[in-house]
Enzyme design. Structure first.
Site, mmCIF file in Angstrom:
data_model
loop_
_atom_site.group_PDB
_atom_site.id
_atom_site.type_symbol
_atom_site.label_atom_id
_atom_site.label_comp_id
_atom_site.label_asym_id
_atom_site.label_seq_id
_atom_site.Cartn_x
_atom_site.Cartn_y
_atom_site.Cartn_z
ATOM 1 N N ARG A 195 -17.912 2.388 10.145
ATOM 2 C CA ARG A 195 -18.698 3.418 9.469
ATOM 3 C C ARG A 195 -19.890 2.829 8.738
ATOM 4 O O ARG A 195 -21.002 3.304 8.855
ATOM 5 C CB ARG A 195 -17.813 4.154 8.447
ATOM 6 C CG ARG A 195 -16.819 5.083 9.067
ATOM 7 C CD ARG A 195 -15.715 5.439 8.110
ATOM 8 N NE ARG A 195 -14.861 4.296 7.867
ATOM 9 C CZ ARG A 195 -13.688 4.347 7.246
ATOM 10 N NH1 ARG A 195 -13.255 5.480 6.773
ATOM 11 N NH2 ARG A 195 -12.963 3.268 7.099
ATOM 12 N N LYS A 211 0.859 -1.184 0.000
ATOM 13 C CA LYS A 211 0.000 0.000 0.000
ATOM 14 C C LYS A 211 0.895 1.233 0.000
ATOM 15 O O LYS A 211 1.523 1.549 1.007
ATOM 16 C CB LYS A 211 -0.868 -0.035 1.276
ATOM 17 C CG LYS A 211 -2.306 0.371 1.069
ATOM 18 C CD LYS A 211 -3.092 -0.021 2.302
ATOM 19 C CE LYS A 211 -4.249 0.872 2.578
ATOM 20 N NZ LYS A 211 -4.940 0.496 3.817
HETATM 21 P P1 ADP Z 1 -7.228 1.166 7.025
HETATM 22 O O1 ADP Z 1 -6.164 1.554 6.059
HETATM 23 O O2 ADP Z 1 -7.069 -0.155 7.689
HETATM 24 O O3 ADP Z 1 -8.631 1.427 6.527
HETATM 25 P P2 ADP Z 1 -7.427 3.621 8.328
HETATM 26 O O4 ADP Z 1 -6.258 4.444 8.711
HETATM 27 O O5 ADP Z 1 -8.215 4.072 7.155
HETATM 28 O O6 ADP Z 1 -6.988 2.141 8.187
HETATM 29 O O7 ADP Z 1 -8.416 3.492 9.547
HETATM 30 C C1 ADP Z 1 -8.025 2.955 10.775
HETATM 31 C C2 ADP Z 1 -9.266 2.748 11.609
HETATM 32 O O8 ADP Z 1 -9.967 3.958 11.726
HETATM 33 C C3 ADP Z 1 -10.266 1.745 11.011
HETATM 34 O O9 ADP Z 1 -10.829 1.001 12.064
HETATM 35 C C4 ADP Z 1 -11.302 2.612 10.400
HETATM 36 O O10 ADP Z 1 -12.566 1.961 10.373
HETATM 37 C C5 ADP Z 1 -11.313 3.762 11.380
HETATM 38 N N1 ADP Z 1 -11.836 4.968 10.755
HETATM 39 C C6 ADP Z 1 -11.379 5.605 9.672
HETATM 40 N N2 ADP Z 1 -12.144 6.678 9.373
HETATM 41 C C7 ADP Z 1 -13.129 6.726 10.316
HETATM 42 C C8 ADP Z 1 -14.263 7.580 10.554
HETATM 43 N N3 ADP Z 1 -14.544 8.585 9.755
HETATM 44 N N4 ADP Z 1 -15.048 7.294 11.608
HETATM 45 C C9 ADP Z 1 -14.768 6.234 12.407
HETATM 46 N N5 ADP Z 1 -13.739 5.379 12.232
HETATM 47 C C10 ADP Z 1 -12.928 5.617 11.202
#
Ligand code: ADP
Length: 158
Positions: free
Chosen positions: A91, A42
């Site tokens: 989400r 990634k």
């Molecule tokens: P990944 O690359 O595994 O998706 P992220 O950095 O995007 O990791 O997200 C890490 C965590 O934060 C995950 O559990 C994701 O569901 C949560 N997350 C991301 N954006 C939000 C949001 N807007 N509200 C709640 N949880 C979120």
């Protein structure tokens, strides 16, 4: 024994959605460790050290929150740190399907481990790092989606 939660993700970059999950988890745990996973497959938009620095800054008033980086399996990190809880945000139903298989696989590999999910607050349901990256990449203003106290622009890109 201290209740410690590991919050793994890419945080590329941290958003108000991530911030909200950590802050809402604080009353539930003694410590929350934000763990930035290094995923070779990634390609990230922002450098690892920069992502770490932003998270450090966002939670600088919260001694119970720390940030680390890691490579490899999250369950291996949990074993190494003796952490029993993984924290994740939910989400949408797509998140749920994805999280369910990871959570159940992790539980198979490390039976003592529990994944704790917090439902996103409604205003952050549509928010994800992918869209924030897209706004920044195209020179837009993403500040309303980013925690207060940090500013993220195109200049920070790798
Ligand atoms: P990944 O690359 O595994 O998706 P992220 O950095 O995007 O990791 O997200 C890490 C965590 O934060 C995950 O559990 C994701 O569901 C949560 N997350 C991301 N954006 C939000 C949001 N807007 N509200 C709640 N949880 C979120």
């Amino acid at each position: 024994m201290k209740r410690v939660a590991l919050f793994p993700g890419s945080f590329d970059p941290i958003t108000r959605g991530h911030e909200s999950i950590v802050l809402r988890a604080l009353p539930l745990f003694d410590e929350v460790i934000v763990a930035i996973g290094i995923n070779e497959q990634k390609q990230s938009l922002f450098p690892l050290e920069q992502r770490k620095e932003w998270i450090r800054k966002v939670f600088s008033d919260y001694p119970a929150v720390s940030v680390i980086t890691y490579e490899g399996l999250t369950v291996e990190l949990c074993k190494k740190l003796d952490v029993r809880y993984i924290l994740r945000g939910l989400r949408t139903s797509a998140d749920f399907e994805f999280e369910r298989s990871i959570g159940q696989m992790n539980k198979k590999m490390l039976p003592d481990l529990e994944t704790v999910f917090l439902l996103t607050t409604p205003e952050f349901t549509a928010l994800n790092s992918y869209i924030v990256r897209d706004i920044i990449r195209n020179g837009g203003d993403a500040s309303q989606f980013i925690p207060e106290g940090i500013s993220i622009t195109n200049h920070h890109r790798k």
